[in-house]
Design a protein around this motif. Structure first.
Motif, PDB file in Angstrom:
ATOM      1  N   LEU A   1      -5.310   4.151  13.718  1.00  0.00           N
ATOM      2  CA  LEU A   1      -5.519   3.685  12.334  1.00  0.00           C
ATOM      3  C   LEU A   1      -4.505   2.613  11.956  1.00  0.00           C
ATOM      4  CD1 LEU A   1      -6.210   7.082  10.524  1.00  0.00           C
ATOM      5  CD2 LEU A   1      -7.819   5.172  10.673  1.00  0.00           C
TER       6      LEU A   1
ATOM      7  N   ALA B   1      -5.242  -1.493  11.185  1.00  0.00           N
ATOM      8  CA  ALA B   1      -4.854  -2.180   9.953  1.00  0.00           C
ATOM      9  C   ALA B   1      -3.938  -3.366  10.270  1.00  0.00           C
ATOM     10  CB  ALA B   1      -4.174  -1.204   9.003  1.00  0.00           C
TER      11      ALA B   1
ATOM     12  N   LEU C   1       4.001   4.526   6.137  1.00  0.00           N
ATOM     13  CA  LEU C   1       3.762   5.261   4.886  1.00  0.00           C
ATOM     14  C   LEU C   1       4.985   5.367   3.993  1.00  0.00           C
ATOM     15  CD1 LEU C   1       1.394   8.127   6.007  1.00  0.00           C
ATOM     16  CD2 LEU C   1       0.884   5.818   5.230  1.00  0.00           C
TER      17      LEU C   1
ATOM     18  N   THR D   1      -0.254   6.563  -1.576  1.00  0.00           N
ATOM     19  CA  THR D   1      -0.885   5.378  -0.973  1.00  0.00           C
ATOM     20  C   THR D   1      -0.192   4.092  -1.418  1.00  0.00           C
ATOM     21  OG1 THR D   1      -2.594   5.015  -2.668  1.00  0.00           O
ATOM     22  CG2 THR D   1      -3.140   6.558  -0.889  1.00  0.00           C
TER      23      THR D   1
ATOM     24  N   ASN E   1       2.303   2.561  -0.445  1.00  0.00           N
ATOM     25  CA  ASN E   1       3.246   2.506   0.676  1.00  0.00           C
ATOM     26  C   ASN E   1       3.275   1.099   1.291  1.00  0.00           C
ATOM     27  OD1 ASN E   1       0.873   2.296   2.310  1.00  0.00           O
ATOM     28  ND2 ASN E   1       0.590   4.507   2.065  1.00  0.00           N
TER      29      ASN E   1
ATOM     30  N   LEU F   1       1.967  -0.007   4.010  1.00  0.00           N
ATOM     31  CA  LEU F   1       0.667  -0.490   4.485  1.00  0.00           C
ATOM     32  C   LEU F   1      -0.134  -1.097   3.337  1.00  0.00           C
ATOM     33  CD1 LEU F   1      -1.407  -0.804   6.759  1.00  0.00           C
ATOM     34  CD2 LEU F   1      -2.300   1.464   6.157  1.00  0.00           C
ATOM     35  N   ALA F   2      -0.089  -0.451   2.158  1.00  0.00           N
ATOM     36  CA  ALA F   2      -0.819  -0.982   0.996  1.00  0.00           C
ATOM     37  C   ALA F   2      -0.324  -2.387   0.654  1.00  0.00           C
ATOM     38  CB  ALA F   2      -0.647  -0.051  -0.202  1.00  0.00           C
TER      39      ALA F   2
ATOM     40  N   MET G   1      -1.653  -4.837   3.302  1.00  0.00           N
ATOM     41  CA  MET G   1      -3.095  -5.071   3.106  1.00  0.00           C
ATOM     42  C   MET G   1      -3.320  -5.989   1.897  1.00  0.00           C
ATOM     43  SD  MET G   1      -4.932  -3.078   5.343  1.00  0.00           S
ATOM     44  CE  MET G   1      -3.893  -4.101   6.383  1.00  0.00           C
TER      45      MET G   1
ATOM     46  N   LEU H   1      -3.079   7.185   5.685  1.00  0.00           N
ATOM     47  CA  LEU H   1      -3.370   5.860   6.244  1.00  0.00           C
ATOM     48  C   LEU H   1      -4.800   5.430   5.931  1.00  0.00           C
ATOM     49  CD1 LEU H   1      -1.653   6.173   9.744  1.00  0.00           C
ATOM     50  CD2 LEU H   1      -1.024   4.515   7.976  1.00  0.00           C
TER      51      LEU H   1
ATOM     52  N   ARG I   1      -6.826   6.542   3.617  1.00  0.00           N
ATOM     53  CA  ARG I   1      -7.020   6.363   2.163  1.00  0.00           C
ATOM     54  C   ARG I   1      -6.414   5.049   1.675  1.00  0.00           C
ATOM     55  NH1 ARG I   1      -6.876  11.849  -1.448  1.00  0.00           N
ATOM     56  NH2 ARG I   1      -7.860  13.192   0.099  1.00  0.00           N
ATOM     57  N   THR I   2      -5.267   4.700   2.238  1.00  0.00           N
ATOM     58  CA  THR I   2      -4.619   3.441   1.845  1.00  0.00           C
ATOM     59  C   THR I   2      -5.518   2.261   2.199  1.00  0.00           C
ATOM     60  OG1 THR I   2      -2.445   4.428   2.232  1.00  0.00           O
ATOM     61  CG2 THR I   2      -2.545   2.025   2.146  1.00  0.00           C
ATOM     62  N   ALA I   3      -6.081   2.289   3.400  1.00  0.00           N
ATOM     63  CA  ALA I   3      -6.962   1.196   3.815  1.00  0.00           C
ATOM     64  C   ALA I   3      -8.222   1.164   2.951  1.00  0.00           C
ATOM     65  CB  ALA I   3      -7.319   1.356   5.294  1.00  0.00           C
TER      66      ALA I   3
ATOM     67  N   ASN J   1      -8.467   2.110  -0.121  1.00  0.00           N
ATOM     68  CA  ASN J   1      -8.076   1.547  -1.429  1.00  0.00           C
ATOM     69  C   ASN J   1      -8.132   0.034  -1.434  1.00  0.00           C
ATOM     70  OD1 ASN J   1      -7.641   3.937  -2.709  1.00  0.00           O
ATOM     71  ND2 ASN J   1      -5.403   3.879  -2.587  1.00  0.00           N
TER      72      ASN J   1
END
Lengths: 159, 159
Positions: free
Chosen positions: A7, A11, A118, A134, A136, A138-139, A142, B7, B9-11, B13
């Motif tokens: 995952l 990403a 995370l 969320t 975090n 990664l957010a 993205m 992970l 859920r973040t993606a 979002n």
């Protein structure tokens, strides 16, 4: 490979693809081509390149990855609209900064474990992060990936 | 919450944010505003809305989520450039299709477990997928999210 590892790699690939596409489309442009506006009266491509470089450079402290490399870009490319201030660096130096910033960020991202992705970024409070995990790293990455795609869509209109 | 769950859920979002922003910016526009071009001689906003609706609708079979809802949009909005064919549906019906397609996709995504996100999409061969497990459903959705951001950057230039 564990689910969480695939995952986070998937990403990260999205970030890498968008950065590569932008680099391939924009960095070969001449000084004259970079002066073109994406539409009449709108941002120059050079401004978009400066803007994305500065916004990405700000990710170092936001993600707890140390000091920024190019704070000299903010005044002209984040805090001001296009053409309000003189370009602070040459096209050659701007292209170099774009490459440096993204290369260093991508290397750091490649070393993140799924758990490190995370961790909270520094723009969110402990309290808000406890409510919503969320928000975090990664957010944030993205978000910046979509932001780069947004301006890429504009940059390719310039002619 | 397990790492793999946060992970994915973040993606997800990220997809939801981009779809919401596009909906908020574009669906309130009048018929006349949707006829505007993003720049002189470029795509109309209406074409971009049709294009994204059709591309998203194609995700149902690509992700193994069943039949498409609006195949009637492809000819005008994927296979042809803007204004080559008459608009196949009214603005009202196009806005409705945009809402329907994204709502149904998002509901399906919300039900995916982390492992289900990692299943292969139907556009990749078994052989290629065995070599590269990041060519999964999540990669496709991240790609479409960036594609929507790309056109959103263009759509907001129309005036």
């Amino acid at each position: 490979m564990p689910t969480e590892e695939i995952l986070s790699r998937t990403a990260l690939n999205s970030w890498k693809l968008v950065i590569d596409r932008f680099s391939q489309a924009i960095t070969p442009l001449s000084d004259e081509q970079l002066e073109r506006q994406v539409a009449a009266g709108r941002n120059r491509v050079r401004y978009l390149l400066g803007h994305l470089t500065a916004i990405h450079d700000r990710m170092f402290p936001l993600l707890g990855l140390g000091e920024r490399l190019h704070p000299e870009l903010d005044e002209a490319y984040i805090k001001s609209p296009d053409r309000a201030l003189p370009d602070p660096v040459s096209v050659t130096d701007l292209k170099k900064a774009w490459g440096e910033v993204n290369h260093k960020l991508t290397s750091a991202f490649e070393a993140f474990t799924p758990k490190e992705w995370l961790e909270k970024h520094t723009a969110v409070s402990d309290e808000d992060f406890a409510k919503d995990p969320t928000r975090n790293r990664l957010a944030l990455v993205m978000n910046r990936t979509n932001h780069a795609s947004f301006h890429m869509g504009q940059a390719i209109l310039a002619k």
